[in-house]
Each structure stands twice: as structure tokens, then as C-alpha cells.
Design an enzyme around this catalytic site. Sequence first.
Site, PDB file in Angstrom:
ATOM      1  N   GLU A   1       0.858  -1.191   0.000  1.00  0.00           N
ATOM      2  CA  GLU A   1       0.000   0.000   0.000  1.00  0.00           C
ATOM      3  C   GLU A   1       0.886   1.229   0.000  1.00  0.00           C
ATOM      4  O   GLU A   1       1.766   1.363   0.847  1.00  0.00           O
ATOM      5  CB  GLU A   1      -0.927   0.037   1.227  1.00  0.00           C
ATOM      6  CG  GLU A   1      -1.872   1.233   1.190  1.00  0.00           C
ATOM      7  CD  GLU A   1      -2.752   1.421   2.441  1.00  0.00           C
ATOM      8  OE1 GLU A   1      -3.653   2.248   2.387  1.00  0.00           O
ATOM      9  OE2 GLU A   1      -2.505   0.758   3.457  1.00  0.00           O
TER      10      GLU A   1
ATOM     11  N   GLU B   1       5.066   4.884   3.373  1.00  0.00           N
ATOM     12  CA  GLU B   1       4.561   6.203   3.776  1.00  0.00           C
ATOM     13  C   GLU B   1       5.736   7.158   3.771  1.00  0.00           C
ATOM     14  O   GLU B   1       6.793   6.853   4.319  1.00  0.00           O
ATOM     15  CB  GLU B   1       3.913   6.083   5.169  1.00  0.00           C
ATOM     16  CG  GLU B   1       3.402   7.364   5.778  1.00  0.00           C
ATOM     17  CD  GLU B   1       2.329   8.068   4.957  1.00  0.00           C
ATOM     18  OE1 GLU B   1       1.307   7.439   4.649  1.00  0.00           O
ATOM     19  OE2 GLU B   1       2.540   9.239   4.611  1.00  0.00           O
TER      20      GLU B   1
ATOM     21  N   ASP C   1      -2.831  12.078  -1.953  1.00  0.00           N
ATOM     22  CA  ASP C   1      -2.881  13.534  -2.101  1.00  0.00           C
ATOM     23  C   ASP C   1      -3.311  13.900  -3.530  1.00  0.00           C
ATOM     24  O   ASP C   1      -2.689  13.478  -4.489  1.00  0.00           O
ATOM     25  CB  ASP C   1      -1.474  14.085  -1.803  1.00  0.00           C
ATOM     26  CG  ASP C   1      -1.482  15.584  -1.597  1.00  0.00           C
ATOM     27  OD1 ASP C   1      -2.274  16.277  -2.254  1.00  0.00           O
ATOM     28  OD2 ASP C   1      -0.680  16.062  -0.770  1.00  0.00           O
TER      29      ASP C   1
ATOM     30  N   LYS D   1      -3.070  21.451  -7.924  1.00  0.00           N
ATOM     31  CA  LYS D   1      -2.500  22.348  -8.945  1.00  0.00           C
ATOM     32  C   LYS D   1      -1.937  21.529 -10.109  1.00  0.00           C
ATOM     33  O   LYS D   1      -1.219  20.558  -9.897  1.00  0.00           O
ATOM     34  CB  LYS D   1      -1.377  23.201  -8.340  1.00  0.00           C
ATOM     35  CG  LYS D   1      -1.901  24.311  -7.456  1.00  0.00           C
ATOM     36  CD  LYS D   1      -0.768  25.181  -6.936  1.00  0.00           C
ATOM     37  CE  LYS D   1      -1.287  26.173  -5.911  1.00  0.00           C
ATOM     38  NZ  LYS D   1      -0.195  26.754  -5.112  1.00  0.00           N
TER      39      LYS D   1
ATOM     40  N   ASP E   1     -11.867  10.069  -2.670  1.00  0.00           N
ATOM     41  CA  ASP E   1     -13.112  10.847  -2.621  1.00  0.00           C
ATOM     42  C   ASP E   1     -12.936  12.136  -3.404  1.00  0.00           C
ATOM     43  O   ASP E   1     -13.835  12.973  -3.423  1.00  0.00           O
ATOM     44  CB  ASP E   1     -13.491  11.184  -1.178  1.00  0.00           C
ATOM     45  CG  ASP E   1     -12.465  12.106  -0.528  1.00  0.00           C
ATOM     46  OD1 ASP E   1     -11.298  12.115  -0.966  1.00  0.00           O
ATOM     47  OD2 ASP E   1     -12.824  12.833   0.418  1.00  0.00           O
TER      48      ASP E   1
ATOM     49  N   THR F   1     -10.491   3.118   5.256  1.00  0.00           N
ATOM     50  CA  THR F   1      -9.348   3.777   5.886  1.00  0.00           C
ATOM     51  C   THR F   1      -9.893   4.757   6.932  1.00  0.00           C
ATOM     52  O   THR F   1     -11.081   5.055   6.944  1.00  0.00           O
ATOM     53  CB  THR F   1      -8.522   4.558   4.844  1.00  0.00           C
ATOM     54  OG1 THR F   1      -9.264   5.711   4.448  1.00  0.00           O
ATOM     55  CG2 THR F   1      -8.223   3.716   3.614  1.00  0.00           C
ATOM     56  N   GLU F   2      -9.001   5.297   7.772  1.00  0.00           N
ATOM     57  CA  GLU F   2      -9.435   6.298   8.760  1.00  0.00           C
ATOM     58  C   GLU F   2     -10.068   7.495   8.053  1.00  0.00           C
ATOM     59  O   GLU F   2     -11.106   8.011   8.470  1.00  0.00           O
ATOM     60  CB  GLU F   2      -8.248   6.837   9.585  1.00  0.00           C
ATOM     61  CG  GLU F   2      -7.553   5.842  10.465  1.00  0.00           C
ATOM     62  CD  GLU F   2      -6.462   5.103   9.726  1.00  0.00           C
ATOM     63  OE1 GLU F   2      -6.273   5.332   8.514  1.00  0.00           O
ATOM     64  OE2 GLU F   2      -5.785   4.268  10.366  1.00  0.00           O
ATOM     65  N   TYR F   3      -9.405   7.919   6.993  1.00  0.00           N
ATOM     66  CA  TYR F   3      -9.887   9.073   6.237  1.00  0.00           C
ATOM     67  C   TYR F   3     -11.284   8.805   5.686  1.00  0.00           C
ATOM     68  O   TYR F   3     -12.180   9.645   5.766  1.00  0.00           O
ATOM     69  CB  TYR F   3      -8.894   9.342   5.094  1.00  0.00           C
ATOM     70  CG  TYR F   3      -9.274  10.508   4.221  1.00  0.00           C
ATOM     71  CD1 TYR F   3      -8.770  11.772   4.453  1.00  0.00           C
ATOM     72  CD2 TYR F   3     -10.148  10.333   3.153  1.00  0.00           C
ATOM     73  CE1 TYR F   3      -9.131  12.852   3.655  1.00  0.00           C
ATOM     74  CE2 TYR F   3     -10.519  11.399   2.353  1.00  0.00           C
ATOM     75  CZ  TYR F   3     -10.006  12.649   2.615  1.00  0.00           C
ATOM     76  OH  TYR F   3     -10.375  13.710   1.813  1.00  0.00           O
ATOM     77  N   GLU F   4     -11.448   7.605   5.141  1.00  0.00           N
ATOM     78  CA  GLU F   4     -12.732   7.225   4.539  1.00  0.00           C
ATOM     79  C   GLU F   4     -13.864   7.227   5.561  1.00  0.00           C
ATOM     80  O   GLU F   4     -14.980   7.669   5.273  1.00  0.00           O
ATOM     81  CB  GLU F   4     -12.555   5.820   3.917  1.00  0.00           C
ATOM     82  CG  GLU F   4     -13.668   5.358   3.016  1.00  0.00           C
ATOM     83  CD  GLU F   4     -13.310   4.036   2.322  1.00  0.00           C
ATOM     84  OE1 GLU F   4     -12.139   3.571   2.469  1.00  0.00           O
ATOM     85  OE2 GLU F   4     -14.185   3.465   1.654  1.00  0.00           O
TER      86      GLU F   4
END
Lengths: 214, 214
Positions: free
Chosen positions: B41, B66, B121, B125, B157, B193-196
Amino acid sequence: MRQRSVKNQDDILNNSSKYVKEPNIKKGTWKSKQYKEMHIEIGIGKGTFITTLAHQNPDILYVGIELSKAVLALAIKKTRRFEEEKNIKLNNLLIFDKDATTLDEIFNKEEVDKIYLNFSDPWHKNKHAKRRLTSPEFLKVYKNILKEKGKIEFKTDNRKLFEYSLLTLNESKVLMEYISLDLHKEDIPNIMTEYEEKFSKFGPIYKLIFSFRE
Amino acid sequence: MRQRSVKNQDDILNNSSKYVKEPNIKKGTWKSKQYKEMHIEIGIGKGTFITTLAHQNPDILYVGIELSKAVLALAIKKTRRFEEEKNIKLNNLLIFDKDATTLDEIFNKEEVDKIYLNFSDPWHKNKHAKRRLTSPEFLKVYKNILKEKGKIEFKTDNRKLFEYSLLTLNESKVLMEYISLDLHKEDIPNIMTEYEEKFSKFGPIYKLIFSFRE
């Protein structure tokens, strides 16, 4: 758009100079010299989209296709009203009622410069997948009648149809030129169909522009 | 996920058996015989996703990458808590901090069986487009380290990142195997995921599974 029948629909069609009763006869000779391109819309519904384009671009011949005679009759009435209001005559707009599977009997190879597919029936059952206007079978027909690098513009609000289309287009190795997963949030010109006016408040409008690679 | 620094982050990393300080040394020898596959991942965040998978599939080696040491330290703390709660030891989970552009110095050609990209991310831009994890440059790296027909699973997302990715994937002529424009409405298994967990209430989660054609 489904519609059972419209009163006097045959009269409405036959009395309109825009209606082409036997489109097969015009194969290879659609575009007279005055037009630089011919664009077609498959499934015109009440015809606002193609009528607006025909008005904006008098040097392009627009040909609208719709399976249902009843819907075509409504489109002709609506276009007539549009012409009367604006006091114009859209000579660059023709329409006919045929199944899109037969388009290569109606247009010559590479005779068409652009194809529009707007909010076509999602045919949500998998057993009807072949009837979706972005099925591999239809893509083959389009590839045949489209000129080299000719574009197809496809809009829908149906998520499942759009997902299906992304997969069939990938399978058919098309060249994707533009994609939006929420067209109404983009800052680009967009002519709305009647359906789009009504239903875009319920969710995003998806749009794709693509061409064939070879 | 950005994070400035975490107290004792170097100690946390160096004291963890999961942390690989010099991953380059393991090139070509990552997967010992006990593992049938290696999945990686890229961008593990706090690591819930890869930790859950490692727990579910003890016969697969999971390697999490990461960029940020601080985030890695948090992930290690979280994984340790997960192990303590369940009274287990996830020996099939390794992690390291490297830039994904160097992955072909860390993995052999075709050494990796599957790649996960989760909520990376969007680099909104255009001048930073190359840094997006689905840019043509990164796709080349993945193609190199992935085994033939190895899959990449990508979730986001971010609508703009997903649109961009559909275009770069088309350009790279990948084989699209699955697409969802609203994953949480699908009736398929999904590890969040945590973000999800936090952000899926604000809009749809997009997902793609693809592989390289040749």
C-alpha cells in the site's frame, strides 16, 4: 423517452420538411456543400438539445434520430414553436425514426463528423446490456460511420450506465478526451436537454468525450 | 496525510520489528516461502487499512509505504494497540518510509502481486500533476514492479483526482476491471481507511481496479 402515441403523429411527421421518411436513400449524400460537418444525435427526445445546436451553428448539418414516432412528432412540434418564436427556419436540421443498430445502412463509412448520446435508456437489467447505446456492439457501428478522430459526446445521470460505459470504452480501446463526474460543477458551456433540466437536481450529470484510436 | 513530527518518532520506528530502515537491501528477497503473495500500500496513513488486511490474510505479506516518518510512527503505535487488543502478532506486516518514485530500487521487476492506493494527495495544482500517484510517471513504476496481470486498487473521494486518473489510465492503455462512482452504495466488501470513515459522509467514494495490458 417512451411515449405511446401522439394524435396525428403521422401527419405531423409527413407534413414536416425536417422528417426523412426513408433515410437509407440519403446514404452517402447527406451533407450538401453548404455544410462543413454533419453531427448526429441518437435519441433526441423532445429535441431541445439538437434544435439549440442547429440554431447556433448554421454551417453544420444536424441529424436527429429517435426510435419512437410519437416522440419525434413532439420534437417536431417543439422545433416548429422554437422557429416561430425566433422567426427563423432551421434548414440544417433533419430527423428520422430508425433503430440505431441500422445506422451503418443509413450513413456511409466516415460520413458522420460527431455523435451525441444524451441520457439514453440505461437498460438496467444485464440481459439487456446490448441495448445500451454504449455497448460494444453499438460502439462498432459508431466507429464505422464516424470520420477518423470524430468525437462522441456522451452525457447521463445514470451512475450504473456511466460505470458500464467506462468499462466498454476501455475494452474498445477508445481515446478518452474529456471526463466529468459532475458536469454542472464545471465552468464549461453546456446545452441542457429537457431531461437534464428536470433531473439534474437529484444528482450529478456525468459526461465523456471520446474518439476511436484507429 | 501530513504531520510535522511525533515525539520519539525515531525511537518508535527503530524499536519496531515492522520497520524496515533500508528497504533497498531487501530487493528481490521480500517474500519468504511462507507467503503466497506480497501486496503493498502506497501511503498508509495511520495504517488501519493494511493492518486489517494483514490480520485477515496471514498467508500474504503486506508492505506499507509512507513518505512521512511521523505518520509511520503513528501507524506503528496504532498497529501495536491493535495487536495488544487482539492478543496477536502481525508478522506479515512491514513498513518503510520512502518516496514512491524510488519503488523500482526497492522491489524487483514483477516482485509485487498487488498495489493499493488509498486517498492519496490530489495535488490539485496542474503544475504538481506529476506528484499524483496515478500520473503516467508513477504508472510506469507500478508496471515495472507488478507481476503480470497484477492488480492495482485505487480509492479516492477527490473527484478531480479520479477524473484525472481515468484519463491517465486510458492514456496508459490499462485494462479496467472494476469501477464504482459510489463505492459505499455497492454491495461488496470494503475495508475503510481512517480518512474514509471520516469523510465519506460528504460525498461519494470512487474506486477503480485495473491491471496493465502487456
